[in-house]
Motif scaffolding. Structure first.
Motif, PDB file in Angstrom:
ATOM      1  N   ARG A 132       0.925  -5.994 -10.263  1.00 39.66           N
ATOM      2  CA  ARG A 132       2.197  -5.377  -9.850  1.00 39.66           C
ATOM      3  C   ARG A 132       3.311  -5.746 -10.829  1.00 39.66           C
ATOM      4  O   ARG A 132       4.162  -4.921 -11.160  1.00 39.66           O
ATOM      5  CB  ARG A 132       2.564  -5.838  -8.439  1.00 39.66           C
ATOM      6  N   SER A 133       3.289  -6.998 -11.289  1.00 41.47           N
ATOM      7  CA  SER A 133       4.344  -7.431 -12.223  1.00 41.47           C
ATOM      8  C   SER A 133       4.247  -6.693 -13.545  1.00 41.47           C
ATOM      9  O   SER A 133       5.200  -6.606 -14.292  1.00 41.47           O
ATOM     10  CB  SER A 133       4.270  -8.950 -12.429  1.00 41.47           C
ATOM     11  N   LYS A 134       3.036  -6.141 -13.807  1.00 47.00           N
ATOM     12  CA  LYS A 134       2.873  -5.338 -15.030  1.00 47.00           C
ATOM     13  C   LYS A 134       3.145  -3.862 -14.747  1.00 47.00           C
ATOM     14  O   LYS A 134       2.895  -3.002 -15.599  1.00 47.00           O
ATOM     15  CB  LYS A 134       1.446  -5.478 -15.555  1.00 47.00           C
ATOM     16  N   GLY A 135       3.580  -3.568 -13.515  1.00 46.16           N
ATOM     17  CA  GLY A 135       3.948  -2.184 -13.188  1.00 46.16           C
ATOM     18  C   GLY A 135       2.801  -1.324 -12.692  1.00 46.16           C
ATOM     19  O   GLY A 135       2.947  -0.110 -12.541  1.00 46.16           O
ATOM     20  N   ILE A 136       1.654  -1.933 -12.460  1.00 48.54           N
ATOM     21  CA  ILE A 136       0.516  -1.150 -11.963  1.00 48.54           C
ATOM     22  C   ILE A 136       0.638  -1.020 -10.451  1.00 48.54           C
ATOM     23  O   ILE A 136       0.751  -2.014  -9.743  1.00 48.54           O
ATOM     24  CB  ILE A 136      -0.818  -1.812 -12.372  1.00 48.54           C
ATOM     25  N   LYS A 137       0.617   0.233  -9.970  1.00 52.17           N
ATOM     26  CA  LYS A 137       0.849   0.472  -8.541  1.00 52.17           C
ATOM     27  C   LYS A 137      -0.460   0.345  -7.761  1.00 52.17           C
ATOM     28  O   LYS A 137      -1.143   1.328  -7.511  1.00 52.17           O
ATOM     29  CB  LYS A 137       1.469   1.849  -8.335  1.00 52.17           C
ATOM     30  N   VAL A 143      -5.712   1.727  -3.803  1.00 56.71           N
ATOM     31  CA  VAL A 143      -5.791   0.652  -2.799  1.00 56.71           C
ATOM     32  C   VAL A 143      -7.151  -0.035  -2.942  1.00 56.71           C
ATOM     33  O   VAL A 143      -8.196   0.621  -2.930  1.00 56.71           O
ATOM     34  CB  VAL A 143      -5.618   1.184  -1.369  1.00 56.71           C
ATOM     35  N   LEU A 144      -7.070  -1.329  -3.121  1.00 53.31           N
ATOM     36  CA  LEU A 144      -8.285  -2.133  -3.214  1.00 53.31           C
ATOM     37  C   LEU A 144      -8.627  -2.623  -1.808  1.00 53.31           C
ATOM     38  O   LEU A 144      -7.773  -3.196  -1.128  1.00 53.31           O
ATOM     39  CB  LEU A 144      -7.997  -3.318  -4.135  1.00 53.31           C
ATOM     40  N   VAL A 145      -9.857  -2.360  -1.357  1.00 53.57           N
ATOM     41  CA  VAL A 145     -10.268  -2.832  -0.029  1.00 53.57           C
ATOM     42  C   VAL A 145     -11.188  -4.038  -0.194  1.00 53.57           C
ATOM     43  O   VAL A 145     -12.155  -3.985  -0.964  1.00 53.57           O
ATOM     44  CB  VAL A 145     -10.996  -1.731   0.770  1.00 53.57           C
ATOM     45  N   THR A 146     -10.853  -5.102   0.526  1.00 53.09           N
ATOM     46  CA  THR A 146     -11.637  -6.346   0.435  1.00 53.09           C
ATOM     47  C   THR A 146     -11.897  -6.887   1.831  1.00 53.09           C
ATOM     48  O   THR A 146     -11.288  -6.457   2.803  1.00 53.09           O
ATOM     49  CB  THR A 146     -10.861  -7.426  -0.341  1.00 53.09           C
ATOM     50  N   THR A 147     -12.811  -7.854   1.879  1.00 55.62           N
ATOM     51  CA  THR A 147     -12.971  -8.653   3.092  1.00 55.62           C
ATOM     52  C   THR A 147     -13.045 -10.113   2.662  1.00 55.62           C
ATOM     53  O   THR A 147     -13.298 -10.424   1.499  1.00 55.62           O
ATOM     54  CB  THR A 147     -14.289  -8.344   3.840  1.00 55.62           C
ATOM     55  N   ALA A 148     -12.846 -10.985   3.643  1.00 59.24           N
ATOM     56  CA  ALA A 148     -13.117 -12.415   3.501  1.00 59.24           C
ATOM     57  C   ALA A 148     -12.459 -13.025   2.261  1.00 59.24           C
ATOM     58  O   ALA A 148     -11.335 -12.673   1.918  1.00 59.24           O
ATOM     59  CB  ALA A 148     -14.622 -12.647   3.525  1.00 59.24           C
ATOM     60  N   CYS A 184       0.815  -1.221   0.000  1.00 56.73           N
ATOM     61  CA  CYS A 184       0.000   0.000   0.000  1.00 56.73           C
ATOM     62  C   CYS A 184       0.853   1.278   0.000  1.00 56.73           C
ATOM     63  O   CYS A 184       0.353   2.349  -0.339  1.00 56.73           O
ATOM     64  CB  CYS A 184      -0.943   0.024   1.208  1.00 56.73           C
ATOM     65  N   ALA A 185       2.125   1.171   0.403  1.00 54.97           N
ATOM     66  CA  ALA A 185       2.938   2.371   0.624  1.00 54.97           C
ATOM     67  C   ALA A 185       2.996   3.278  -0.609  1.00 54.97           C
ATOM     68  O   ALA A 185       2.793   4.488  -0.500  1.00 54.97           O
ATOM     69  CB  ALA A 185       4.347   1.972   1.051  1.00 54.97           C
ATOM     70  N   ASP A 186       3.231   2.700  -1.778  1.00 51.44           N
ATOM     71  CA  ASP A 186       3.385   3.547  -2.976  1.00 51.44           C
ATOM     72  C   ASP A 186       2.170   3.427  -3.907  1.00 51.44           C
ATOM     73  O   ASP A 186       2.215   3.839  -5.057  1.00 51.44           O
ATOM     74  CB  ASP A 186       4.641   3.105  -3.745  1.00 51.44           C
TER      75      ASP A 186
END
Lengths: 309, 390
Positions: free
Chosen positions: B279-284, B260-265, B254-256
């Protein structure tokens, strides 16, 4: 009455109306129950009589539970006490007719089916009195209530038969006009285990439209006219009638109560017919008990009809 | 010992390890296997406590709450309609300050009838005064159930542990089941007030005045506030003995993060996979898993989201007439955030429909490129996903 628990477990200063049948009933039951008890009350006049927070008129630990759960509340406390190794404390629940015949019936049936270990006292004043007199399934035929303004159109539900059908070890009717009988029944119930049910007729002076000092008198008339006979049912099968009524005409009982002030002669006759039928039925069950199980209850004169005293 | 078991079985294992005194339960799909497993052990004399096979969920809660007031450890489990039937008793159990622990297998509420995963049943109980913890997998369901007894008995507030229908309740996973003596050492025998004291008789739950009522609510509210500390501490204590902890919220990358995707369960597990790929595709993109719902961990969430430029909430429940319930709560928690994050709600998996990695990637792409954040939720259904594919 030879009773070792002579303390008063319902204190003066309770919040009942003057001459309340509930208060008389609770006081009598608690006196017989003694101080080794936990009491459950549910919304009803019993919960008001027990007092507003933080006061209480009850001399034993007690819990104001929710309306329809007198039975599972008592069952939960009873099970928990046993887990704590406490086996000499009786758990007793007070519920009204609404909390027993109506909204609490499912939960009571479940607990009785499991034969949970508690005494259940239904304080029956034959309507929703705590909310100001509305019809319940315990309200007798023709009775006025705020929601049966022209008189109730159905017979009172037979709660004793329902409880007997669960084959619980003990079920008994009782009256505030017969305190020694009531106390003896509580004491007898205390010696048993499992679900024990006491159906206690406890008039509401306001709802029955009788004078504040008339609850015992009217209760006595209900027994003497066979409207509310005193009997016990053991294991749901064996019937024992406890009191030889005077078999007064039901009119004597109906005429003293304002809730029946509108009743017509034909309706009185119908009540008499139904009362005679029910008494004959009860007597037949007791006779059948003798025949099948060889019990020898107190001999009762089961002649039909009424007689004037 | 590691066992290959369902989530329901994992909860039952946890309950047995905690040595409950009174278990009262009633069957309802998909919770029933918890009840059956405990009944099996009860029949074999392995449960230790008293099992009360009640005639309704309403009576299950009535039995548990009164047993808890008497001073013993209590447990029940339910789902969906059963939980809805209990609703009145949930207020009563919390208001009476009991320590009842309940597992709730999240299942769709009728009508229409269905048996799939949906969180609206437990979220509808938001205001009953119970703690609520949502679990991601079987292991977490087991661990959280054990933690729940300690939390409930310290706070004298009842605790609900949620596991989702099918995805957790019936799916099998390798699950570490602690040794009984380890749990005995961690969770001491029950020591909560015995409210029905013969030597000091009182009348519990007498009718109160308006001011007394307010003051009791205030006390319960203060206890719930304090629960944030207790839940966090108990989780850490659990980690020091058993090596696993979950936090009030959990964050990943979450730092950079620009989003931020928020989920539960269980949606969280799928999101972990999707995010690794993104992330591996460079999407922050970062992930914030909300575990504790009541009390709502406002501070823990703000620490993560205060300065997040964009937040997407994806969830399997709906308050009809508004949006997903978690989204509303998160919006209200962030209303004073200095960074004023843009927040978009997404409804996915309602009724137990599949939430796969493609769906989560669609949500991330939508949220990260979106120019206008709308107040209404976006239904991520098949049509939306197919439309995007064209």
């Amino acid at each position: 009455m030879n009773n070792n628990n002579t303390i008063d477990v319902l204190d003066a200063g309770h919040a009942a109306c003057p001459g309340c049948g509930y208060a008389i009933g609770m006081k009598t039951v608690l006196k017989a129950l003694g101080s080794k008890a936990v009491v459950v009350v549910v919304p009803s006049c019993a919960a008001i009589i027990a007092g507003p927070f933080p006061n209480t008129s009850l001399g034993v630990p007690s819990f104001h539970s929710a309306f329809e759960i007198a039975a599972p509340t008592a069952a939960g406390i009873s099970a928990a006490l046993k887990r704590q190794g406490i086996s000499d404390v009786t758990v007793l629940a007070f519920a009204g007719d609404g909390g027993t015949f109506d909204i609490g019936l499912q939960a009571l049936s479940g607990a009785a089916d499991r034969n949970e270990d508690f005494i259940y006292v239904c304080l029956d004043n034959e309507a929703y009195m705590n909310t100001g007199v509305q019809v319940s399934s315990s309200t007798p035929m023709y009775s006025w209530t705020g929601t049966s303004p022209n008189g109730n159109t159905k017979n009172k539900k037979q709660i004793m038969e329902i409880m007997a059908a669960h084959r619980i070890p003990y079920a008994a009717t009782a009256s505030i006009a017969f305190p020694e009988d009531l106390m003896a029944k509580v004491e007898k119930a205390k010696t048993m285990r499992g679900t024990r049910f006491i159906h206690l007729l406890a008039p509401c002076n306001t709802g029955w439209k009788i004078a504040p000092d008339e609850a015992p008198l009217v209760s006595r008339l209900s027994v003497e006219s066979n409207i509310f006979p005193l009997y016990e049912i053991f294991d749901g099968l064996r019937y024992e009638i406890n009191y030889q009524p005077k078999r007064l005409p039901v009119e004597n009982y109906l005429a003293v109560q304002g809730r029946f002030s509108h009743i017509l002669p034909d309706q009185i006759k119908a009540v008499q017919t139904e009362t005679d039928r029910a008494w004959a039925e009860l007597c037949a069950r007791e006779a059948r008990t003798r025949q099948l199980y060889g019990d020898t209850p107190v001999a009762i004169d089961c002649e039909s009809g009424t007689k004037e005293i | 010992m590691k066992k290959f078991i369902t989530g329901n079985h994992a909860v039952a294992e946890a309950v047995r390890l905690c040595r409950p005194d009174v278990v009262a339960a009633y069957p309802i799909t998909p919770q029933t296997p918890i009840y059956e497993q405990l009944a099996d052990w009860d029949s074999a004399g392995e449960l230790g406590g008293t099992m009360v096979k009640v005639e309704s969920e309403h009576s299950a809660m009535a039995t548990c709450l009164s047993a808890s007031l008497t001073g013993v450890r209590t447990f029940t489990a339910t789902s969906s309609q059963g939980l809805a039937l209990m609703h009145e008793m949930l207020h009563f159990a919390a208001g009476s300050r009991t320590a009842v622990v309940m597992a709730v297998v999240n299942r769709s509420l009728a009508a229409p009838w269905a048996f799939w995963s949906d969180q609206t049943d437990s979220l509808s109980q938001r205001d009953t005064g119970w703690l609520q913890l949502y679990c991601e997998d079987n292991q977490e369901a087991l661990d959280t159930t054990i933690q729940a007894f300690k939390i409930a008995e310290e706070l004298m507030l009842p605790v609900m542990v949620m596991l989702e229908a099918n995805f957790i309740s019936h799916f099998m996973e390798p699950t570490e089941v602690p040794e009984p003596d380890q749990v005995d050492e961690w969770l001491l025998p029950v020591n909560i007030p015995r409210r029905f004291d013969l030597s000091n008789p009182g009348f519990m739950n007498g009718v109160v005045s308006a001011k007394q009522y307010r003051d009791f609510r205030r006390l319960a509210s203060d206890a719930m506030e304090h629960a944030l500390t207790v839940v966090e501490r108990v989780d850490k204590e659990y980690e020091s003995t058993f090596g696993r902890s979950y936090g009030l919220v959990e964050t990943v990358d979450c730092a950079d993060a620009e989003l931020v995707l928020v989920t539960t369960a269980t949606i969280t597990s799928t999101a972990r996979v999707a995010l690794a790929s993104l992330r591996s595709k460079g999407i922050k993109v970062g992930l914030c898993k909300l575990r504790l719902f009541r009390p709502f961990p406002v501070k823990a969430l703000r620490d993560v989201l205060d300065n997040a430029p964009r937040v997407a909430v994806i969830e399997r429940n709906i308050s009809i007439g508004r949006e997903g319930i978690f989204c509303s709560e998160i919006k209200s928690a962030l209303i004073n955030s200095p960074g004023r994050p843009k927040i978009q709600g997404y409804l996915a998996g309602i009724g137990g429909t599949d939430v796969n990695t493609q769906l989560i990637e669609w949500v991330v792409q939508d949220a990260i490129t979106r120019e206008v954040f709308v107040d209404q939720p976006i239904w991520v259904d098949d049509a939306v996903l197919e439309g995007e594919a064209q």
